[in-house]
Design a protein around this motif. Structure first.
Motif, mmCIF file in Angstrom:
data_model
loop_
_atom_site.group_PDB
_atom_site.id
_atom_site.type_symbol
_atom_site.label_atom_id
_atom_site.label_comp_id
_atom_site.label_asym_id
_atom_site.label_seq_id
_atom_site.Cartn_x
_atom_site.Cartn_y
_atom_site.Cartn_z
ATOM 1 N N MET A 151 3.368 -4.184 11.129
ATOM 2 C CA MET A 151 2.005 -4.515 11.552
ATOM 3 C C MET A 151 0.980 -3.860 10.630
ATOM 4 N N ASN A 152 1.246 -2.643 10.181
ATOM 5 C CA ASN A 152 0.321 -1.972 9.263
ATOM 6 C C ASN A 152 0.369 -2.575 7.859
ATOM 7 N N GLN A 153 1.521 -3.115 7.481
ATOM 8 C CA GLN A 153 1.574 -3.843 6.209
ATOM 9 C C GLN A 153 0.652 -5.055 6.252
ATOM 10 N N CYS A 154 0.631 -5.723 7.396
ATOM 11 C CA CYS A 154 -0.267 -6.868 7.555
ATOM 12 C C CYS A 154 -1.729 -6.428 7.494
ATOM 13 N N CYS A 155 -2.010 -5.266 8.068
ATOM 14 C CA CYS A 155 -3.389 -4.770 8.092
ATOM 15 C C CYS A 155 -3.948 -4.560 6.688
ATOM 16 N N GLU A 156 -3.068 -4.239 5.736
ATOM 17 C CA GLU A 156 -3.527 -4.044 4.363
ATOM 18 C C GLU A 156 -4.142 -5.323 3.804
ATOM 19 N N TYR A 157 -3.646 -6.475 4.232
ATOM 20 C CA TYR A 157 -4.196 -7.750 3.762
ATOM 21 C C TYR A 157 -5.581 -8.028 4.361
ATOM 22 N N LEU A 158 -5.869 -7.414 5.493
ATOM 23 C CA LEU A 158 -7.147 -7.667 6.159
ATOM 24 C C LEU A 158 -8.318 -6.982 5.473
ATOM 25 N N VAL A 159 -8.058 -5.841 4.839
ATOM 26 C CA VAL A 159 -9.138 -5.039 4.275
ATOM 27 C C VAL A 159 -9.783 -5.754 3.092
ATOM 28 N N GLY A 160 -11.120 -5.771 3.092
ATOM 29 C CA GLY A 160 -11.877 -6.437 2.036
ATOM 30 C C GLY A 160 -12.680 -7.607 2.576
ATOM 31 N N GLU A 161 -13.317 -8.311 1.677
ATOM 32 C CA GLU A 161 -14.122 -9.480 2.050
ATOM 33 C C GLU A 161 -13.256 -10.732 2.036
ATOM 34 N N HIS A 162 -13.173 -11.412 3.175
ATOM 35 C CA HIS A 162 -12.344 -12.605 3.299
ATOM 36 C C HIS A 162 -13.032 -13.621 4.200
ATOM 37 N N ASP A 163 -12.550 -14.846 4.112
ATOM 38 C CA ASP A 163 -12.925 -15.867 5.083
ATOM 39 C C ASP A 163 -11.940 -15.754 6.247
ATOM 40 N N PHE A 164 -12.447 -15.372 7.421
ATOM 41 C CA PHE A 164 -11.584 -15.122 8.577
ATOM 42 C C PHE A 164 -11.561 -16.303 9.550
ATOM 43 N N LYS A 165 -11.743 -17.494 9.032
ATOM 44 C CA LYS A 165 -11.772 -18.679 9.887
ATOM 45 C C LYS A 165 -10.462 -18.873 10.646
ATOM 46 N N ALA A 166 -9.346 -18.430 10.077
ATOM 47 C CA ALA A 166 -8.039 -18.575 10.740
ATOM 48 C C ALA A 166 -7.980 -17.774 12.038
#
Length: 256
Positions: A151-166
């Motif tokens: 779950m924390n590996q996934c969290c690394e992908y969240l950090v930063g500016e992204h389009d969170f439409k999903a």
């Protein structure tokens, strides 16, 4: 004849309040017709204390069932009452699970929503076979053992500016689905609890709960961290996990 001295008019002041509430029995923050909301209850109490029609503006909405430790709001009032009198009076009249933790004078142009720099939410999971008898309104009971490292590996992908439409549910007006997440991580807590902390410039409708639901899928092995990243970049809500229950979510802090 003695001169009549006119009393000066009370100036209009801008008050900033920090509020905690249990959202279990409320239909969210924003006022709604014929449904109990946090905003409605606060406005009712403050209008009684200040003897005038008070309209408050929060830092943002929280959904039905979501809690807050430090929601921020502001309101204007023409009064000589001091902030501490307003705070004490509000808490003494409040019968709902709402507490004004702080009340103070703010700059005339301060706006609780428009001046937000970031918000922090926390989500709680009880990860064990047996449910909780006490406190079940404040966490999500998940029976399968969760892999917090995945779950924390996934969290690394969240950090930063992204389009969170999903990770957005429809129904809330917004000009863009792009947000910046500053930090996101899971931590093990006592008594089989897991705590998710996420801080961002702002959040879309149900964004945190949709992220948590998808991270739970990674924790059970249903998806891999790489698949989580693909879901993020797909911008397709149907690919993400189910929306986590509102009861485990807390607005923890608002930063200005």
């Amino acid at each position: 004849m003695p001169r009549t001295v006119e009393k000066p008019n009370n100036p209009i002041k801008n008050f900033k309040i920090i509020v905690a509430y249990d959202g279990t029995d409320f239909f969210g923050w924003q006022r709604q017709a014929d449904k109990p909301t946090i905003q409605d209850e606060l406005e009712r109490i403050l209008s009684m204390i200040l003897n005038q029609d008070i309209k408050i503006h929060g830092s943002g909405r929280t959904d039905a069932g979501v809690h807050a430790r430090a929601q921020v709001a502001h309101f204007h009032a023409k009064t000589r009452l001091t902030p501490d009198v307003i705070q004490k009076g509000g808490n003494s009249l409040m019968t709902s699970p709402i507490v004004i933790h702080d009340c103070r004078l703010a700059d005339p142009d301060f706006h609780a929503q428009y001046h937000v720099r970031s918000k922090e939410y926390r989500y709680y999971i009880l990860n064990r076979e047996i449910p909780a008898a006490i406190g079940r309104d404040y966490l999500w009971h998940v029976k399968p053992s969760l892999n917090i490292d995945a779950m924390n590996q996934c969290c690394e992908y969240l950090v930063g500016e992204h389009d969170f439409k999903a990770f957005e549910n429809t129904g809330s007006p917004r000009s863009s689905t792009v947000r910046t997440i500053y930090s996101a991580s899971w931590t093990k807590k006592p008594y089989d609890r897991l705590e998710f902390c996420v801080c961002a410039t702002g959040f879309l409708k149900n964004m945190v709960r949709n992220i948590v639901g998808t991270l739970k899928d990674a924790g059970t092995g249903r998806i891999s961290p790489e698949m989580f990243n693909k879901i993020l970049y797909s911008c397709k809500r149907p690919l993400a996990g189910a929306t986590a229950p509102a009861r485990g979510l807390f607005l923890h802090q608002v930063n200005y």
